[in-house]
Design a protein around this motif. Sequence first.
Motif, PDB file in Angstrom:
ATOM      1  N   LEU A  37      52.733  63.989  51.810  1.00 14.85           N
ATOM      2  CA  LEU A  37      51.784  63.411  50.874  1.00 14.85           C
ATOM      3  C   LEU A  37      50.847  62.467  51.597  1.00 14.85           C
ATOM      4  O   LEU A  37      51.293  61.567  52.311  1.00 14.85           O
ATOM      5  CB  LEU A  37      52.527  62.645  49.765  1.00 14.85           C
ATOM      6  N   GLN A  38      49.556  62.688  51.401  1.00 16.84           N
ATOM      7  CA  GLN A  38      48.523  61.765  51.860  1.00 16.84           C
ATOM      8  C   GLN A  38      47.863  61.204  50.598  1.00 16.84           C
ATOM      9  O   GLN A  38      47.020  61.874  49.996  1.00 16.84           O
ATOM     10  CB  GLN A  38      47.477  62.478  52.722  1.00 16.84           C
ATOM     11  N   PRO A  39      48.250  59.995  50.179  1.00 19.95           N
ATOM     12  CA  PRO A  39      47.723  59.452  48.925  1.00 19.95           C
ATOM     13  C   PRO A  39      46.222  59.176  48.934  1.00 19.95           C
ATOM     14  O   PRO A  39      45.592  59.168  47.891  1.00 19.95           O
ATOM     15  CB  PRO A  39      48.499  58.154  48.723  1.00 19.95           C
ATOM     16  N   GLY A  40      45.647  58.941  50.106  1.00 26.45           N
ATOM     17  CA  GLY A  40      44.220  58.672  50.184  1.00 26.45           C
ATOM     18  C   GLY A  40      43.828  57.373  49.493  1.00 26.45           C
ATOM     19  O   GLY A  40      42.741  57.266  48.936  1.00 26.45           O
ATOM     20  N   ASN A  41      44.697  56.385  49.556  1.00 25.06           N
ATOM     21  CA  ASN A  41      44.470  55.124  48.853  1.00 25.06           C
ATOM     22  C   ASN A  41      44.075  53.970  49.777  1.00 25.06           C
ATOM     23  O   ASN A  41      43.996  52.828  49.338  1.00 25.06           O
ATOM     24  CB  ASN A  41      45.724  54.737  48.067  1.00 25.06           C
ATOM     25  N   GLY A  42      43.888  54.245  51.050  1.00 26.09           N
ATOM     26  CA  GLY A  42      43.506  53.195  51.994  1.00 26.09           C
ATOM     27  C   GLY A  42      44.669  52.485  52.666  1.00 26.09           C
ATOM     28  O   GLY A  42      44.459  51.689  53.579  1.00 26.09           O
ATOM     29  N   MET A  43      45.897  52.761  52.221  1.00 20.15           N
ATOM     30  CA  MET A  43      47.071  52.149  52.850  1.00 20.15           C
ATOM     31  C   MET A  43      47.404  52.928  54.117  1.00 20.15           C
ATOM     32  O   MET A  43      47.212  54.144  54.166  1.00 20.15           O
ATOM     33  CB  MET A  43      48.266  52.188  51.904  1.00 20.15           C
ATOM     34  N   ASP A  44      47.912  52.222  55.136  1.00 21.93           N
ATOM     35  CA  ASP A  44      48.367  52.946  56.318  1.00 21.93           C
ATOM     36  C   ASP A  44      49.811  53.410  56.100  1.00 21.93           C
ATOM     37  O   ASP A  44      50.444  53.067  55.097  1.00 21.93           O
ATOM     38  CB  ASP A  44      48.203  52.117  57.598  1.00 21.93           C
ATOM     39  N   GLU A  45      50.321  54.182  57.031  1.00 20.49           N
ATOM     40  CA  GLU A  45      51.649  54.773  56.879  1.00 20.49           C
ATOM     41  C   GLU A  45      52.743  53.719  56.677  1.00 20.49           C
ATOM     42  O   GLU A  45      53.591  53.865  55.793  1.00 20.49           O
ATOM     43  CB  GLU A  45      51.963  55.634  58.102  1.00 20.49           C
ATOM     44  N   ALA A  46      52.713  52.659  57.454  1.00 25.60           N
ATOM     45  CA  ALA A  46      53.728  51.607  57.327  1.00 25.60           C
ATOM     46  C   ALA A  46      53.656  50.954  55.952  1.00 25.60           C
ATOM     47  O   ALA A  46      54.696  50.649  55.349  1.00 25.60           O
ATOM     48  CB  ALA A  46      53.560  50.569  58.432  1.00 25.60           C
ATOM     49  N   GLU A  47      52.463  50.737  55.440  1.00 25.06           N
ATOM     50  CA  GLU A  47      52.309  50.149  54.107  1.00 25.06           C
ATOM     51  C   GLU A  47      52.853  51.089  53.032  1.00 25.06           C
ATOM     52  O   GLU A  47      53.483  50.632  52.070  1.00 25.06           O
ATOM     53  CB  GLU A  47      50.839  49.841  53.819  1.00 25.06           C
ATOM     54  N   LEU A  48      52.632  52.388  53.186  1.00 21.93           N
ATOM     55  CA  LEU A  48      53.151  53.368  52.228  1.00 21.93           C
ATOM     56  C   LEU A  48      54.676  53.340  52.198  1.00 21.93           C
ATOM     57  O   LEU A  48      55.286  53.304  51.128  1.00 21.93           O
ATOM     58  CB  LEU A  48      52.663  54.771  52.570  1.00 21.93           C
TER      59      LEU A  48
END
Length: 108
Positions: A37-48
Amino acid sequence: MRTLYHRKHDALLEALTTHFPSSAKVIGAGSGLHVLLQPGNGMDEAELVRAAENTGVKVYPTSVYALSPEWALPATVLLGFGGLAEEEIRTGVKLLAKAFGGSDREMS
């Protein structure tokens, strides 16, 4: 078993479609017991990963599978569903959507 996993897979895709905007990208649908999943919300991977963990949902970073950092997919997490019941899948995706800044609407 194939029928069981097919139902779980369908529940996951339906929940993602319901709770995530069309800008989110699902990769690998139909390729096993997980999707990316790539949410495309501006968060980086660690934040996700952190945001999901804070809601009690476990997702996995995908950058650890890249041979070198420049080949890593941007802000992508792995969602596994094989060991979950369909209702757990739906609940987990709803929690992820809230954590990732997506929709909080109820599933029909």
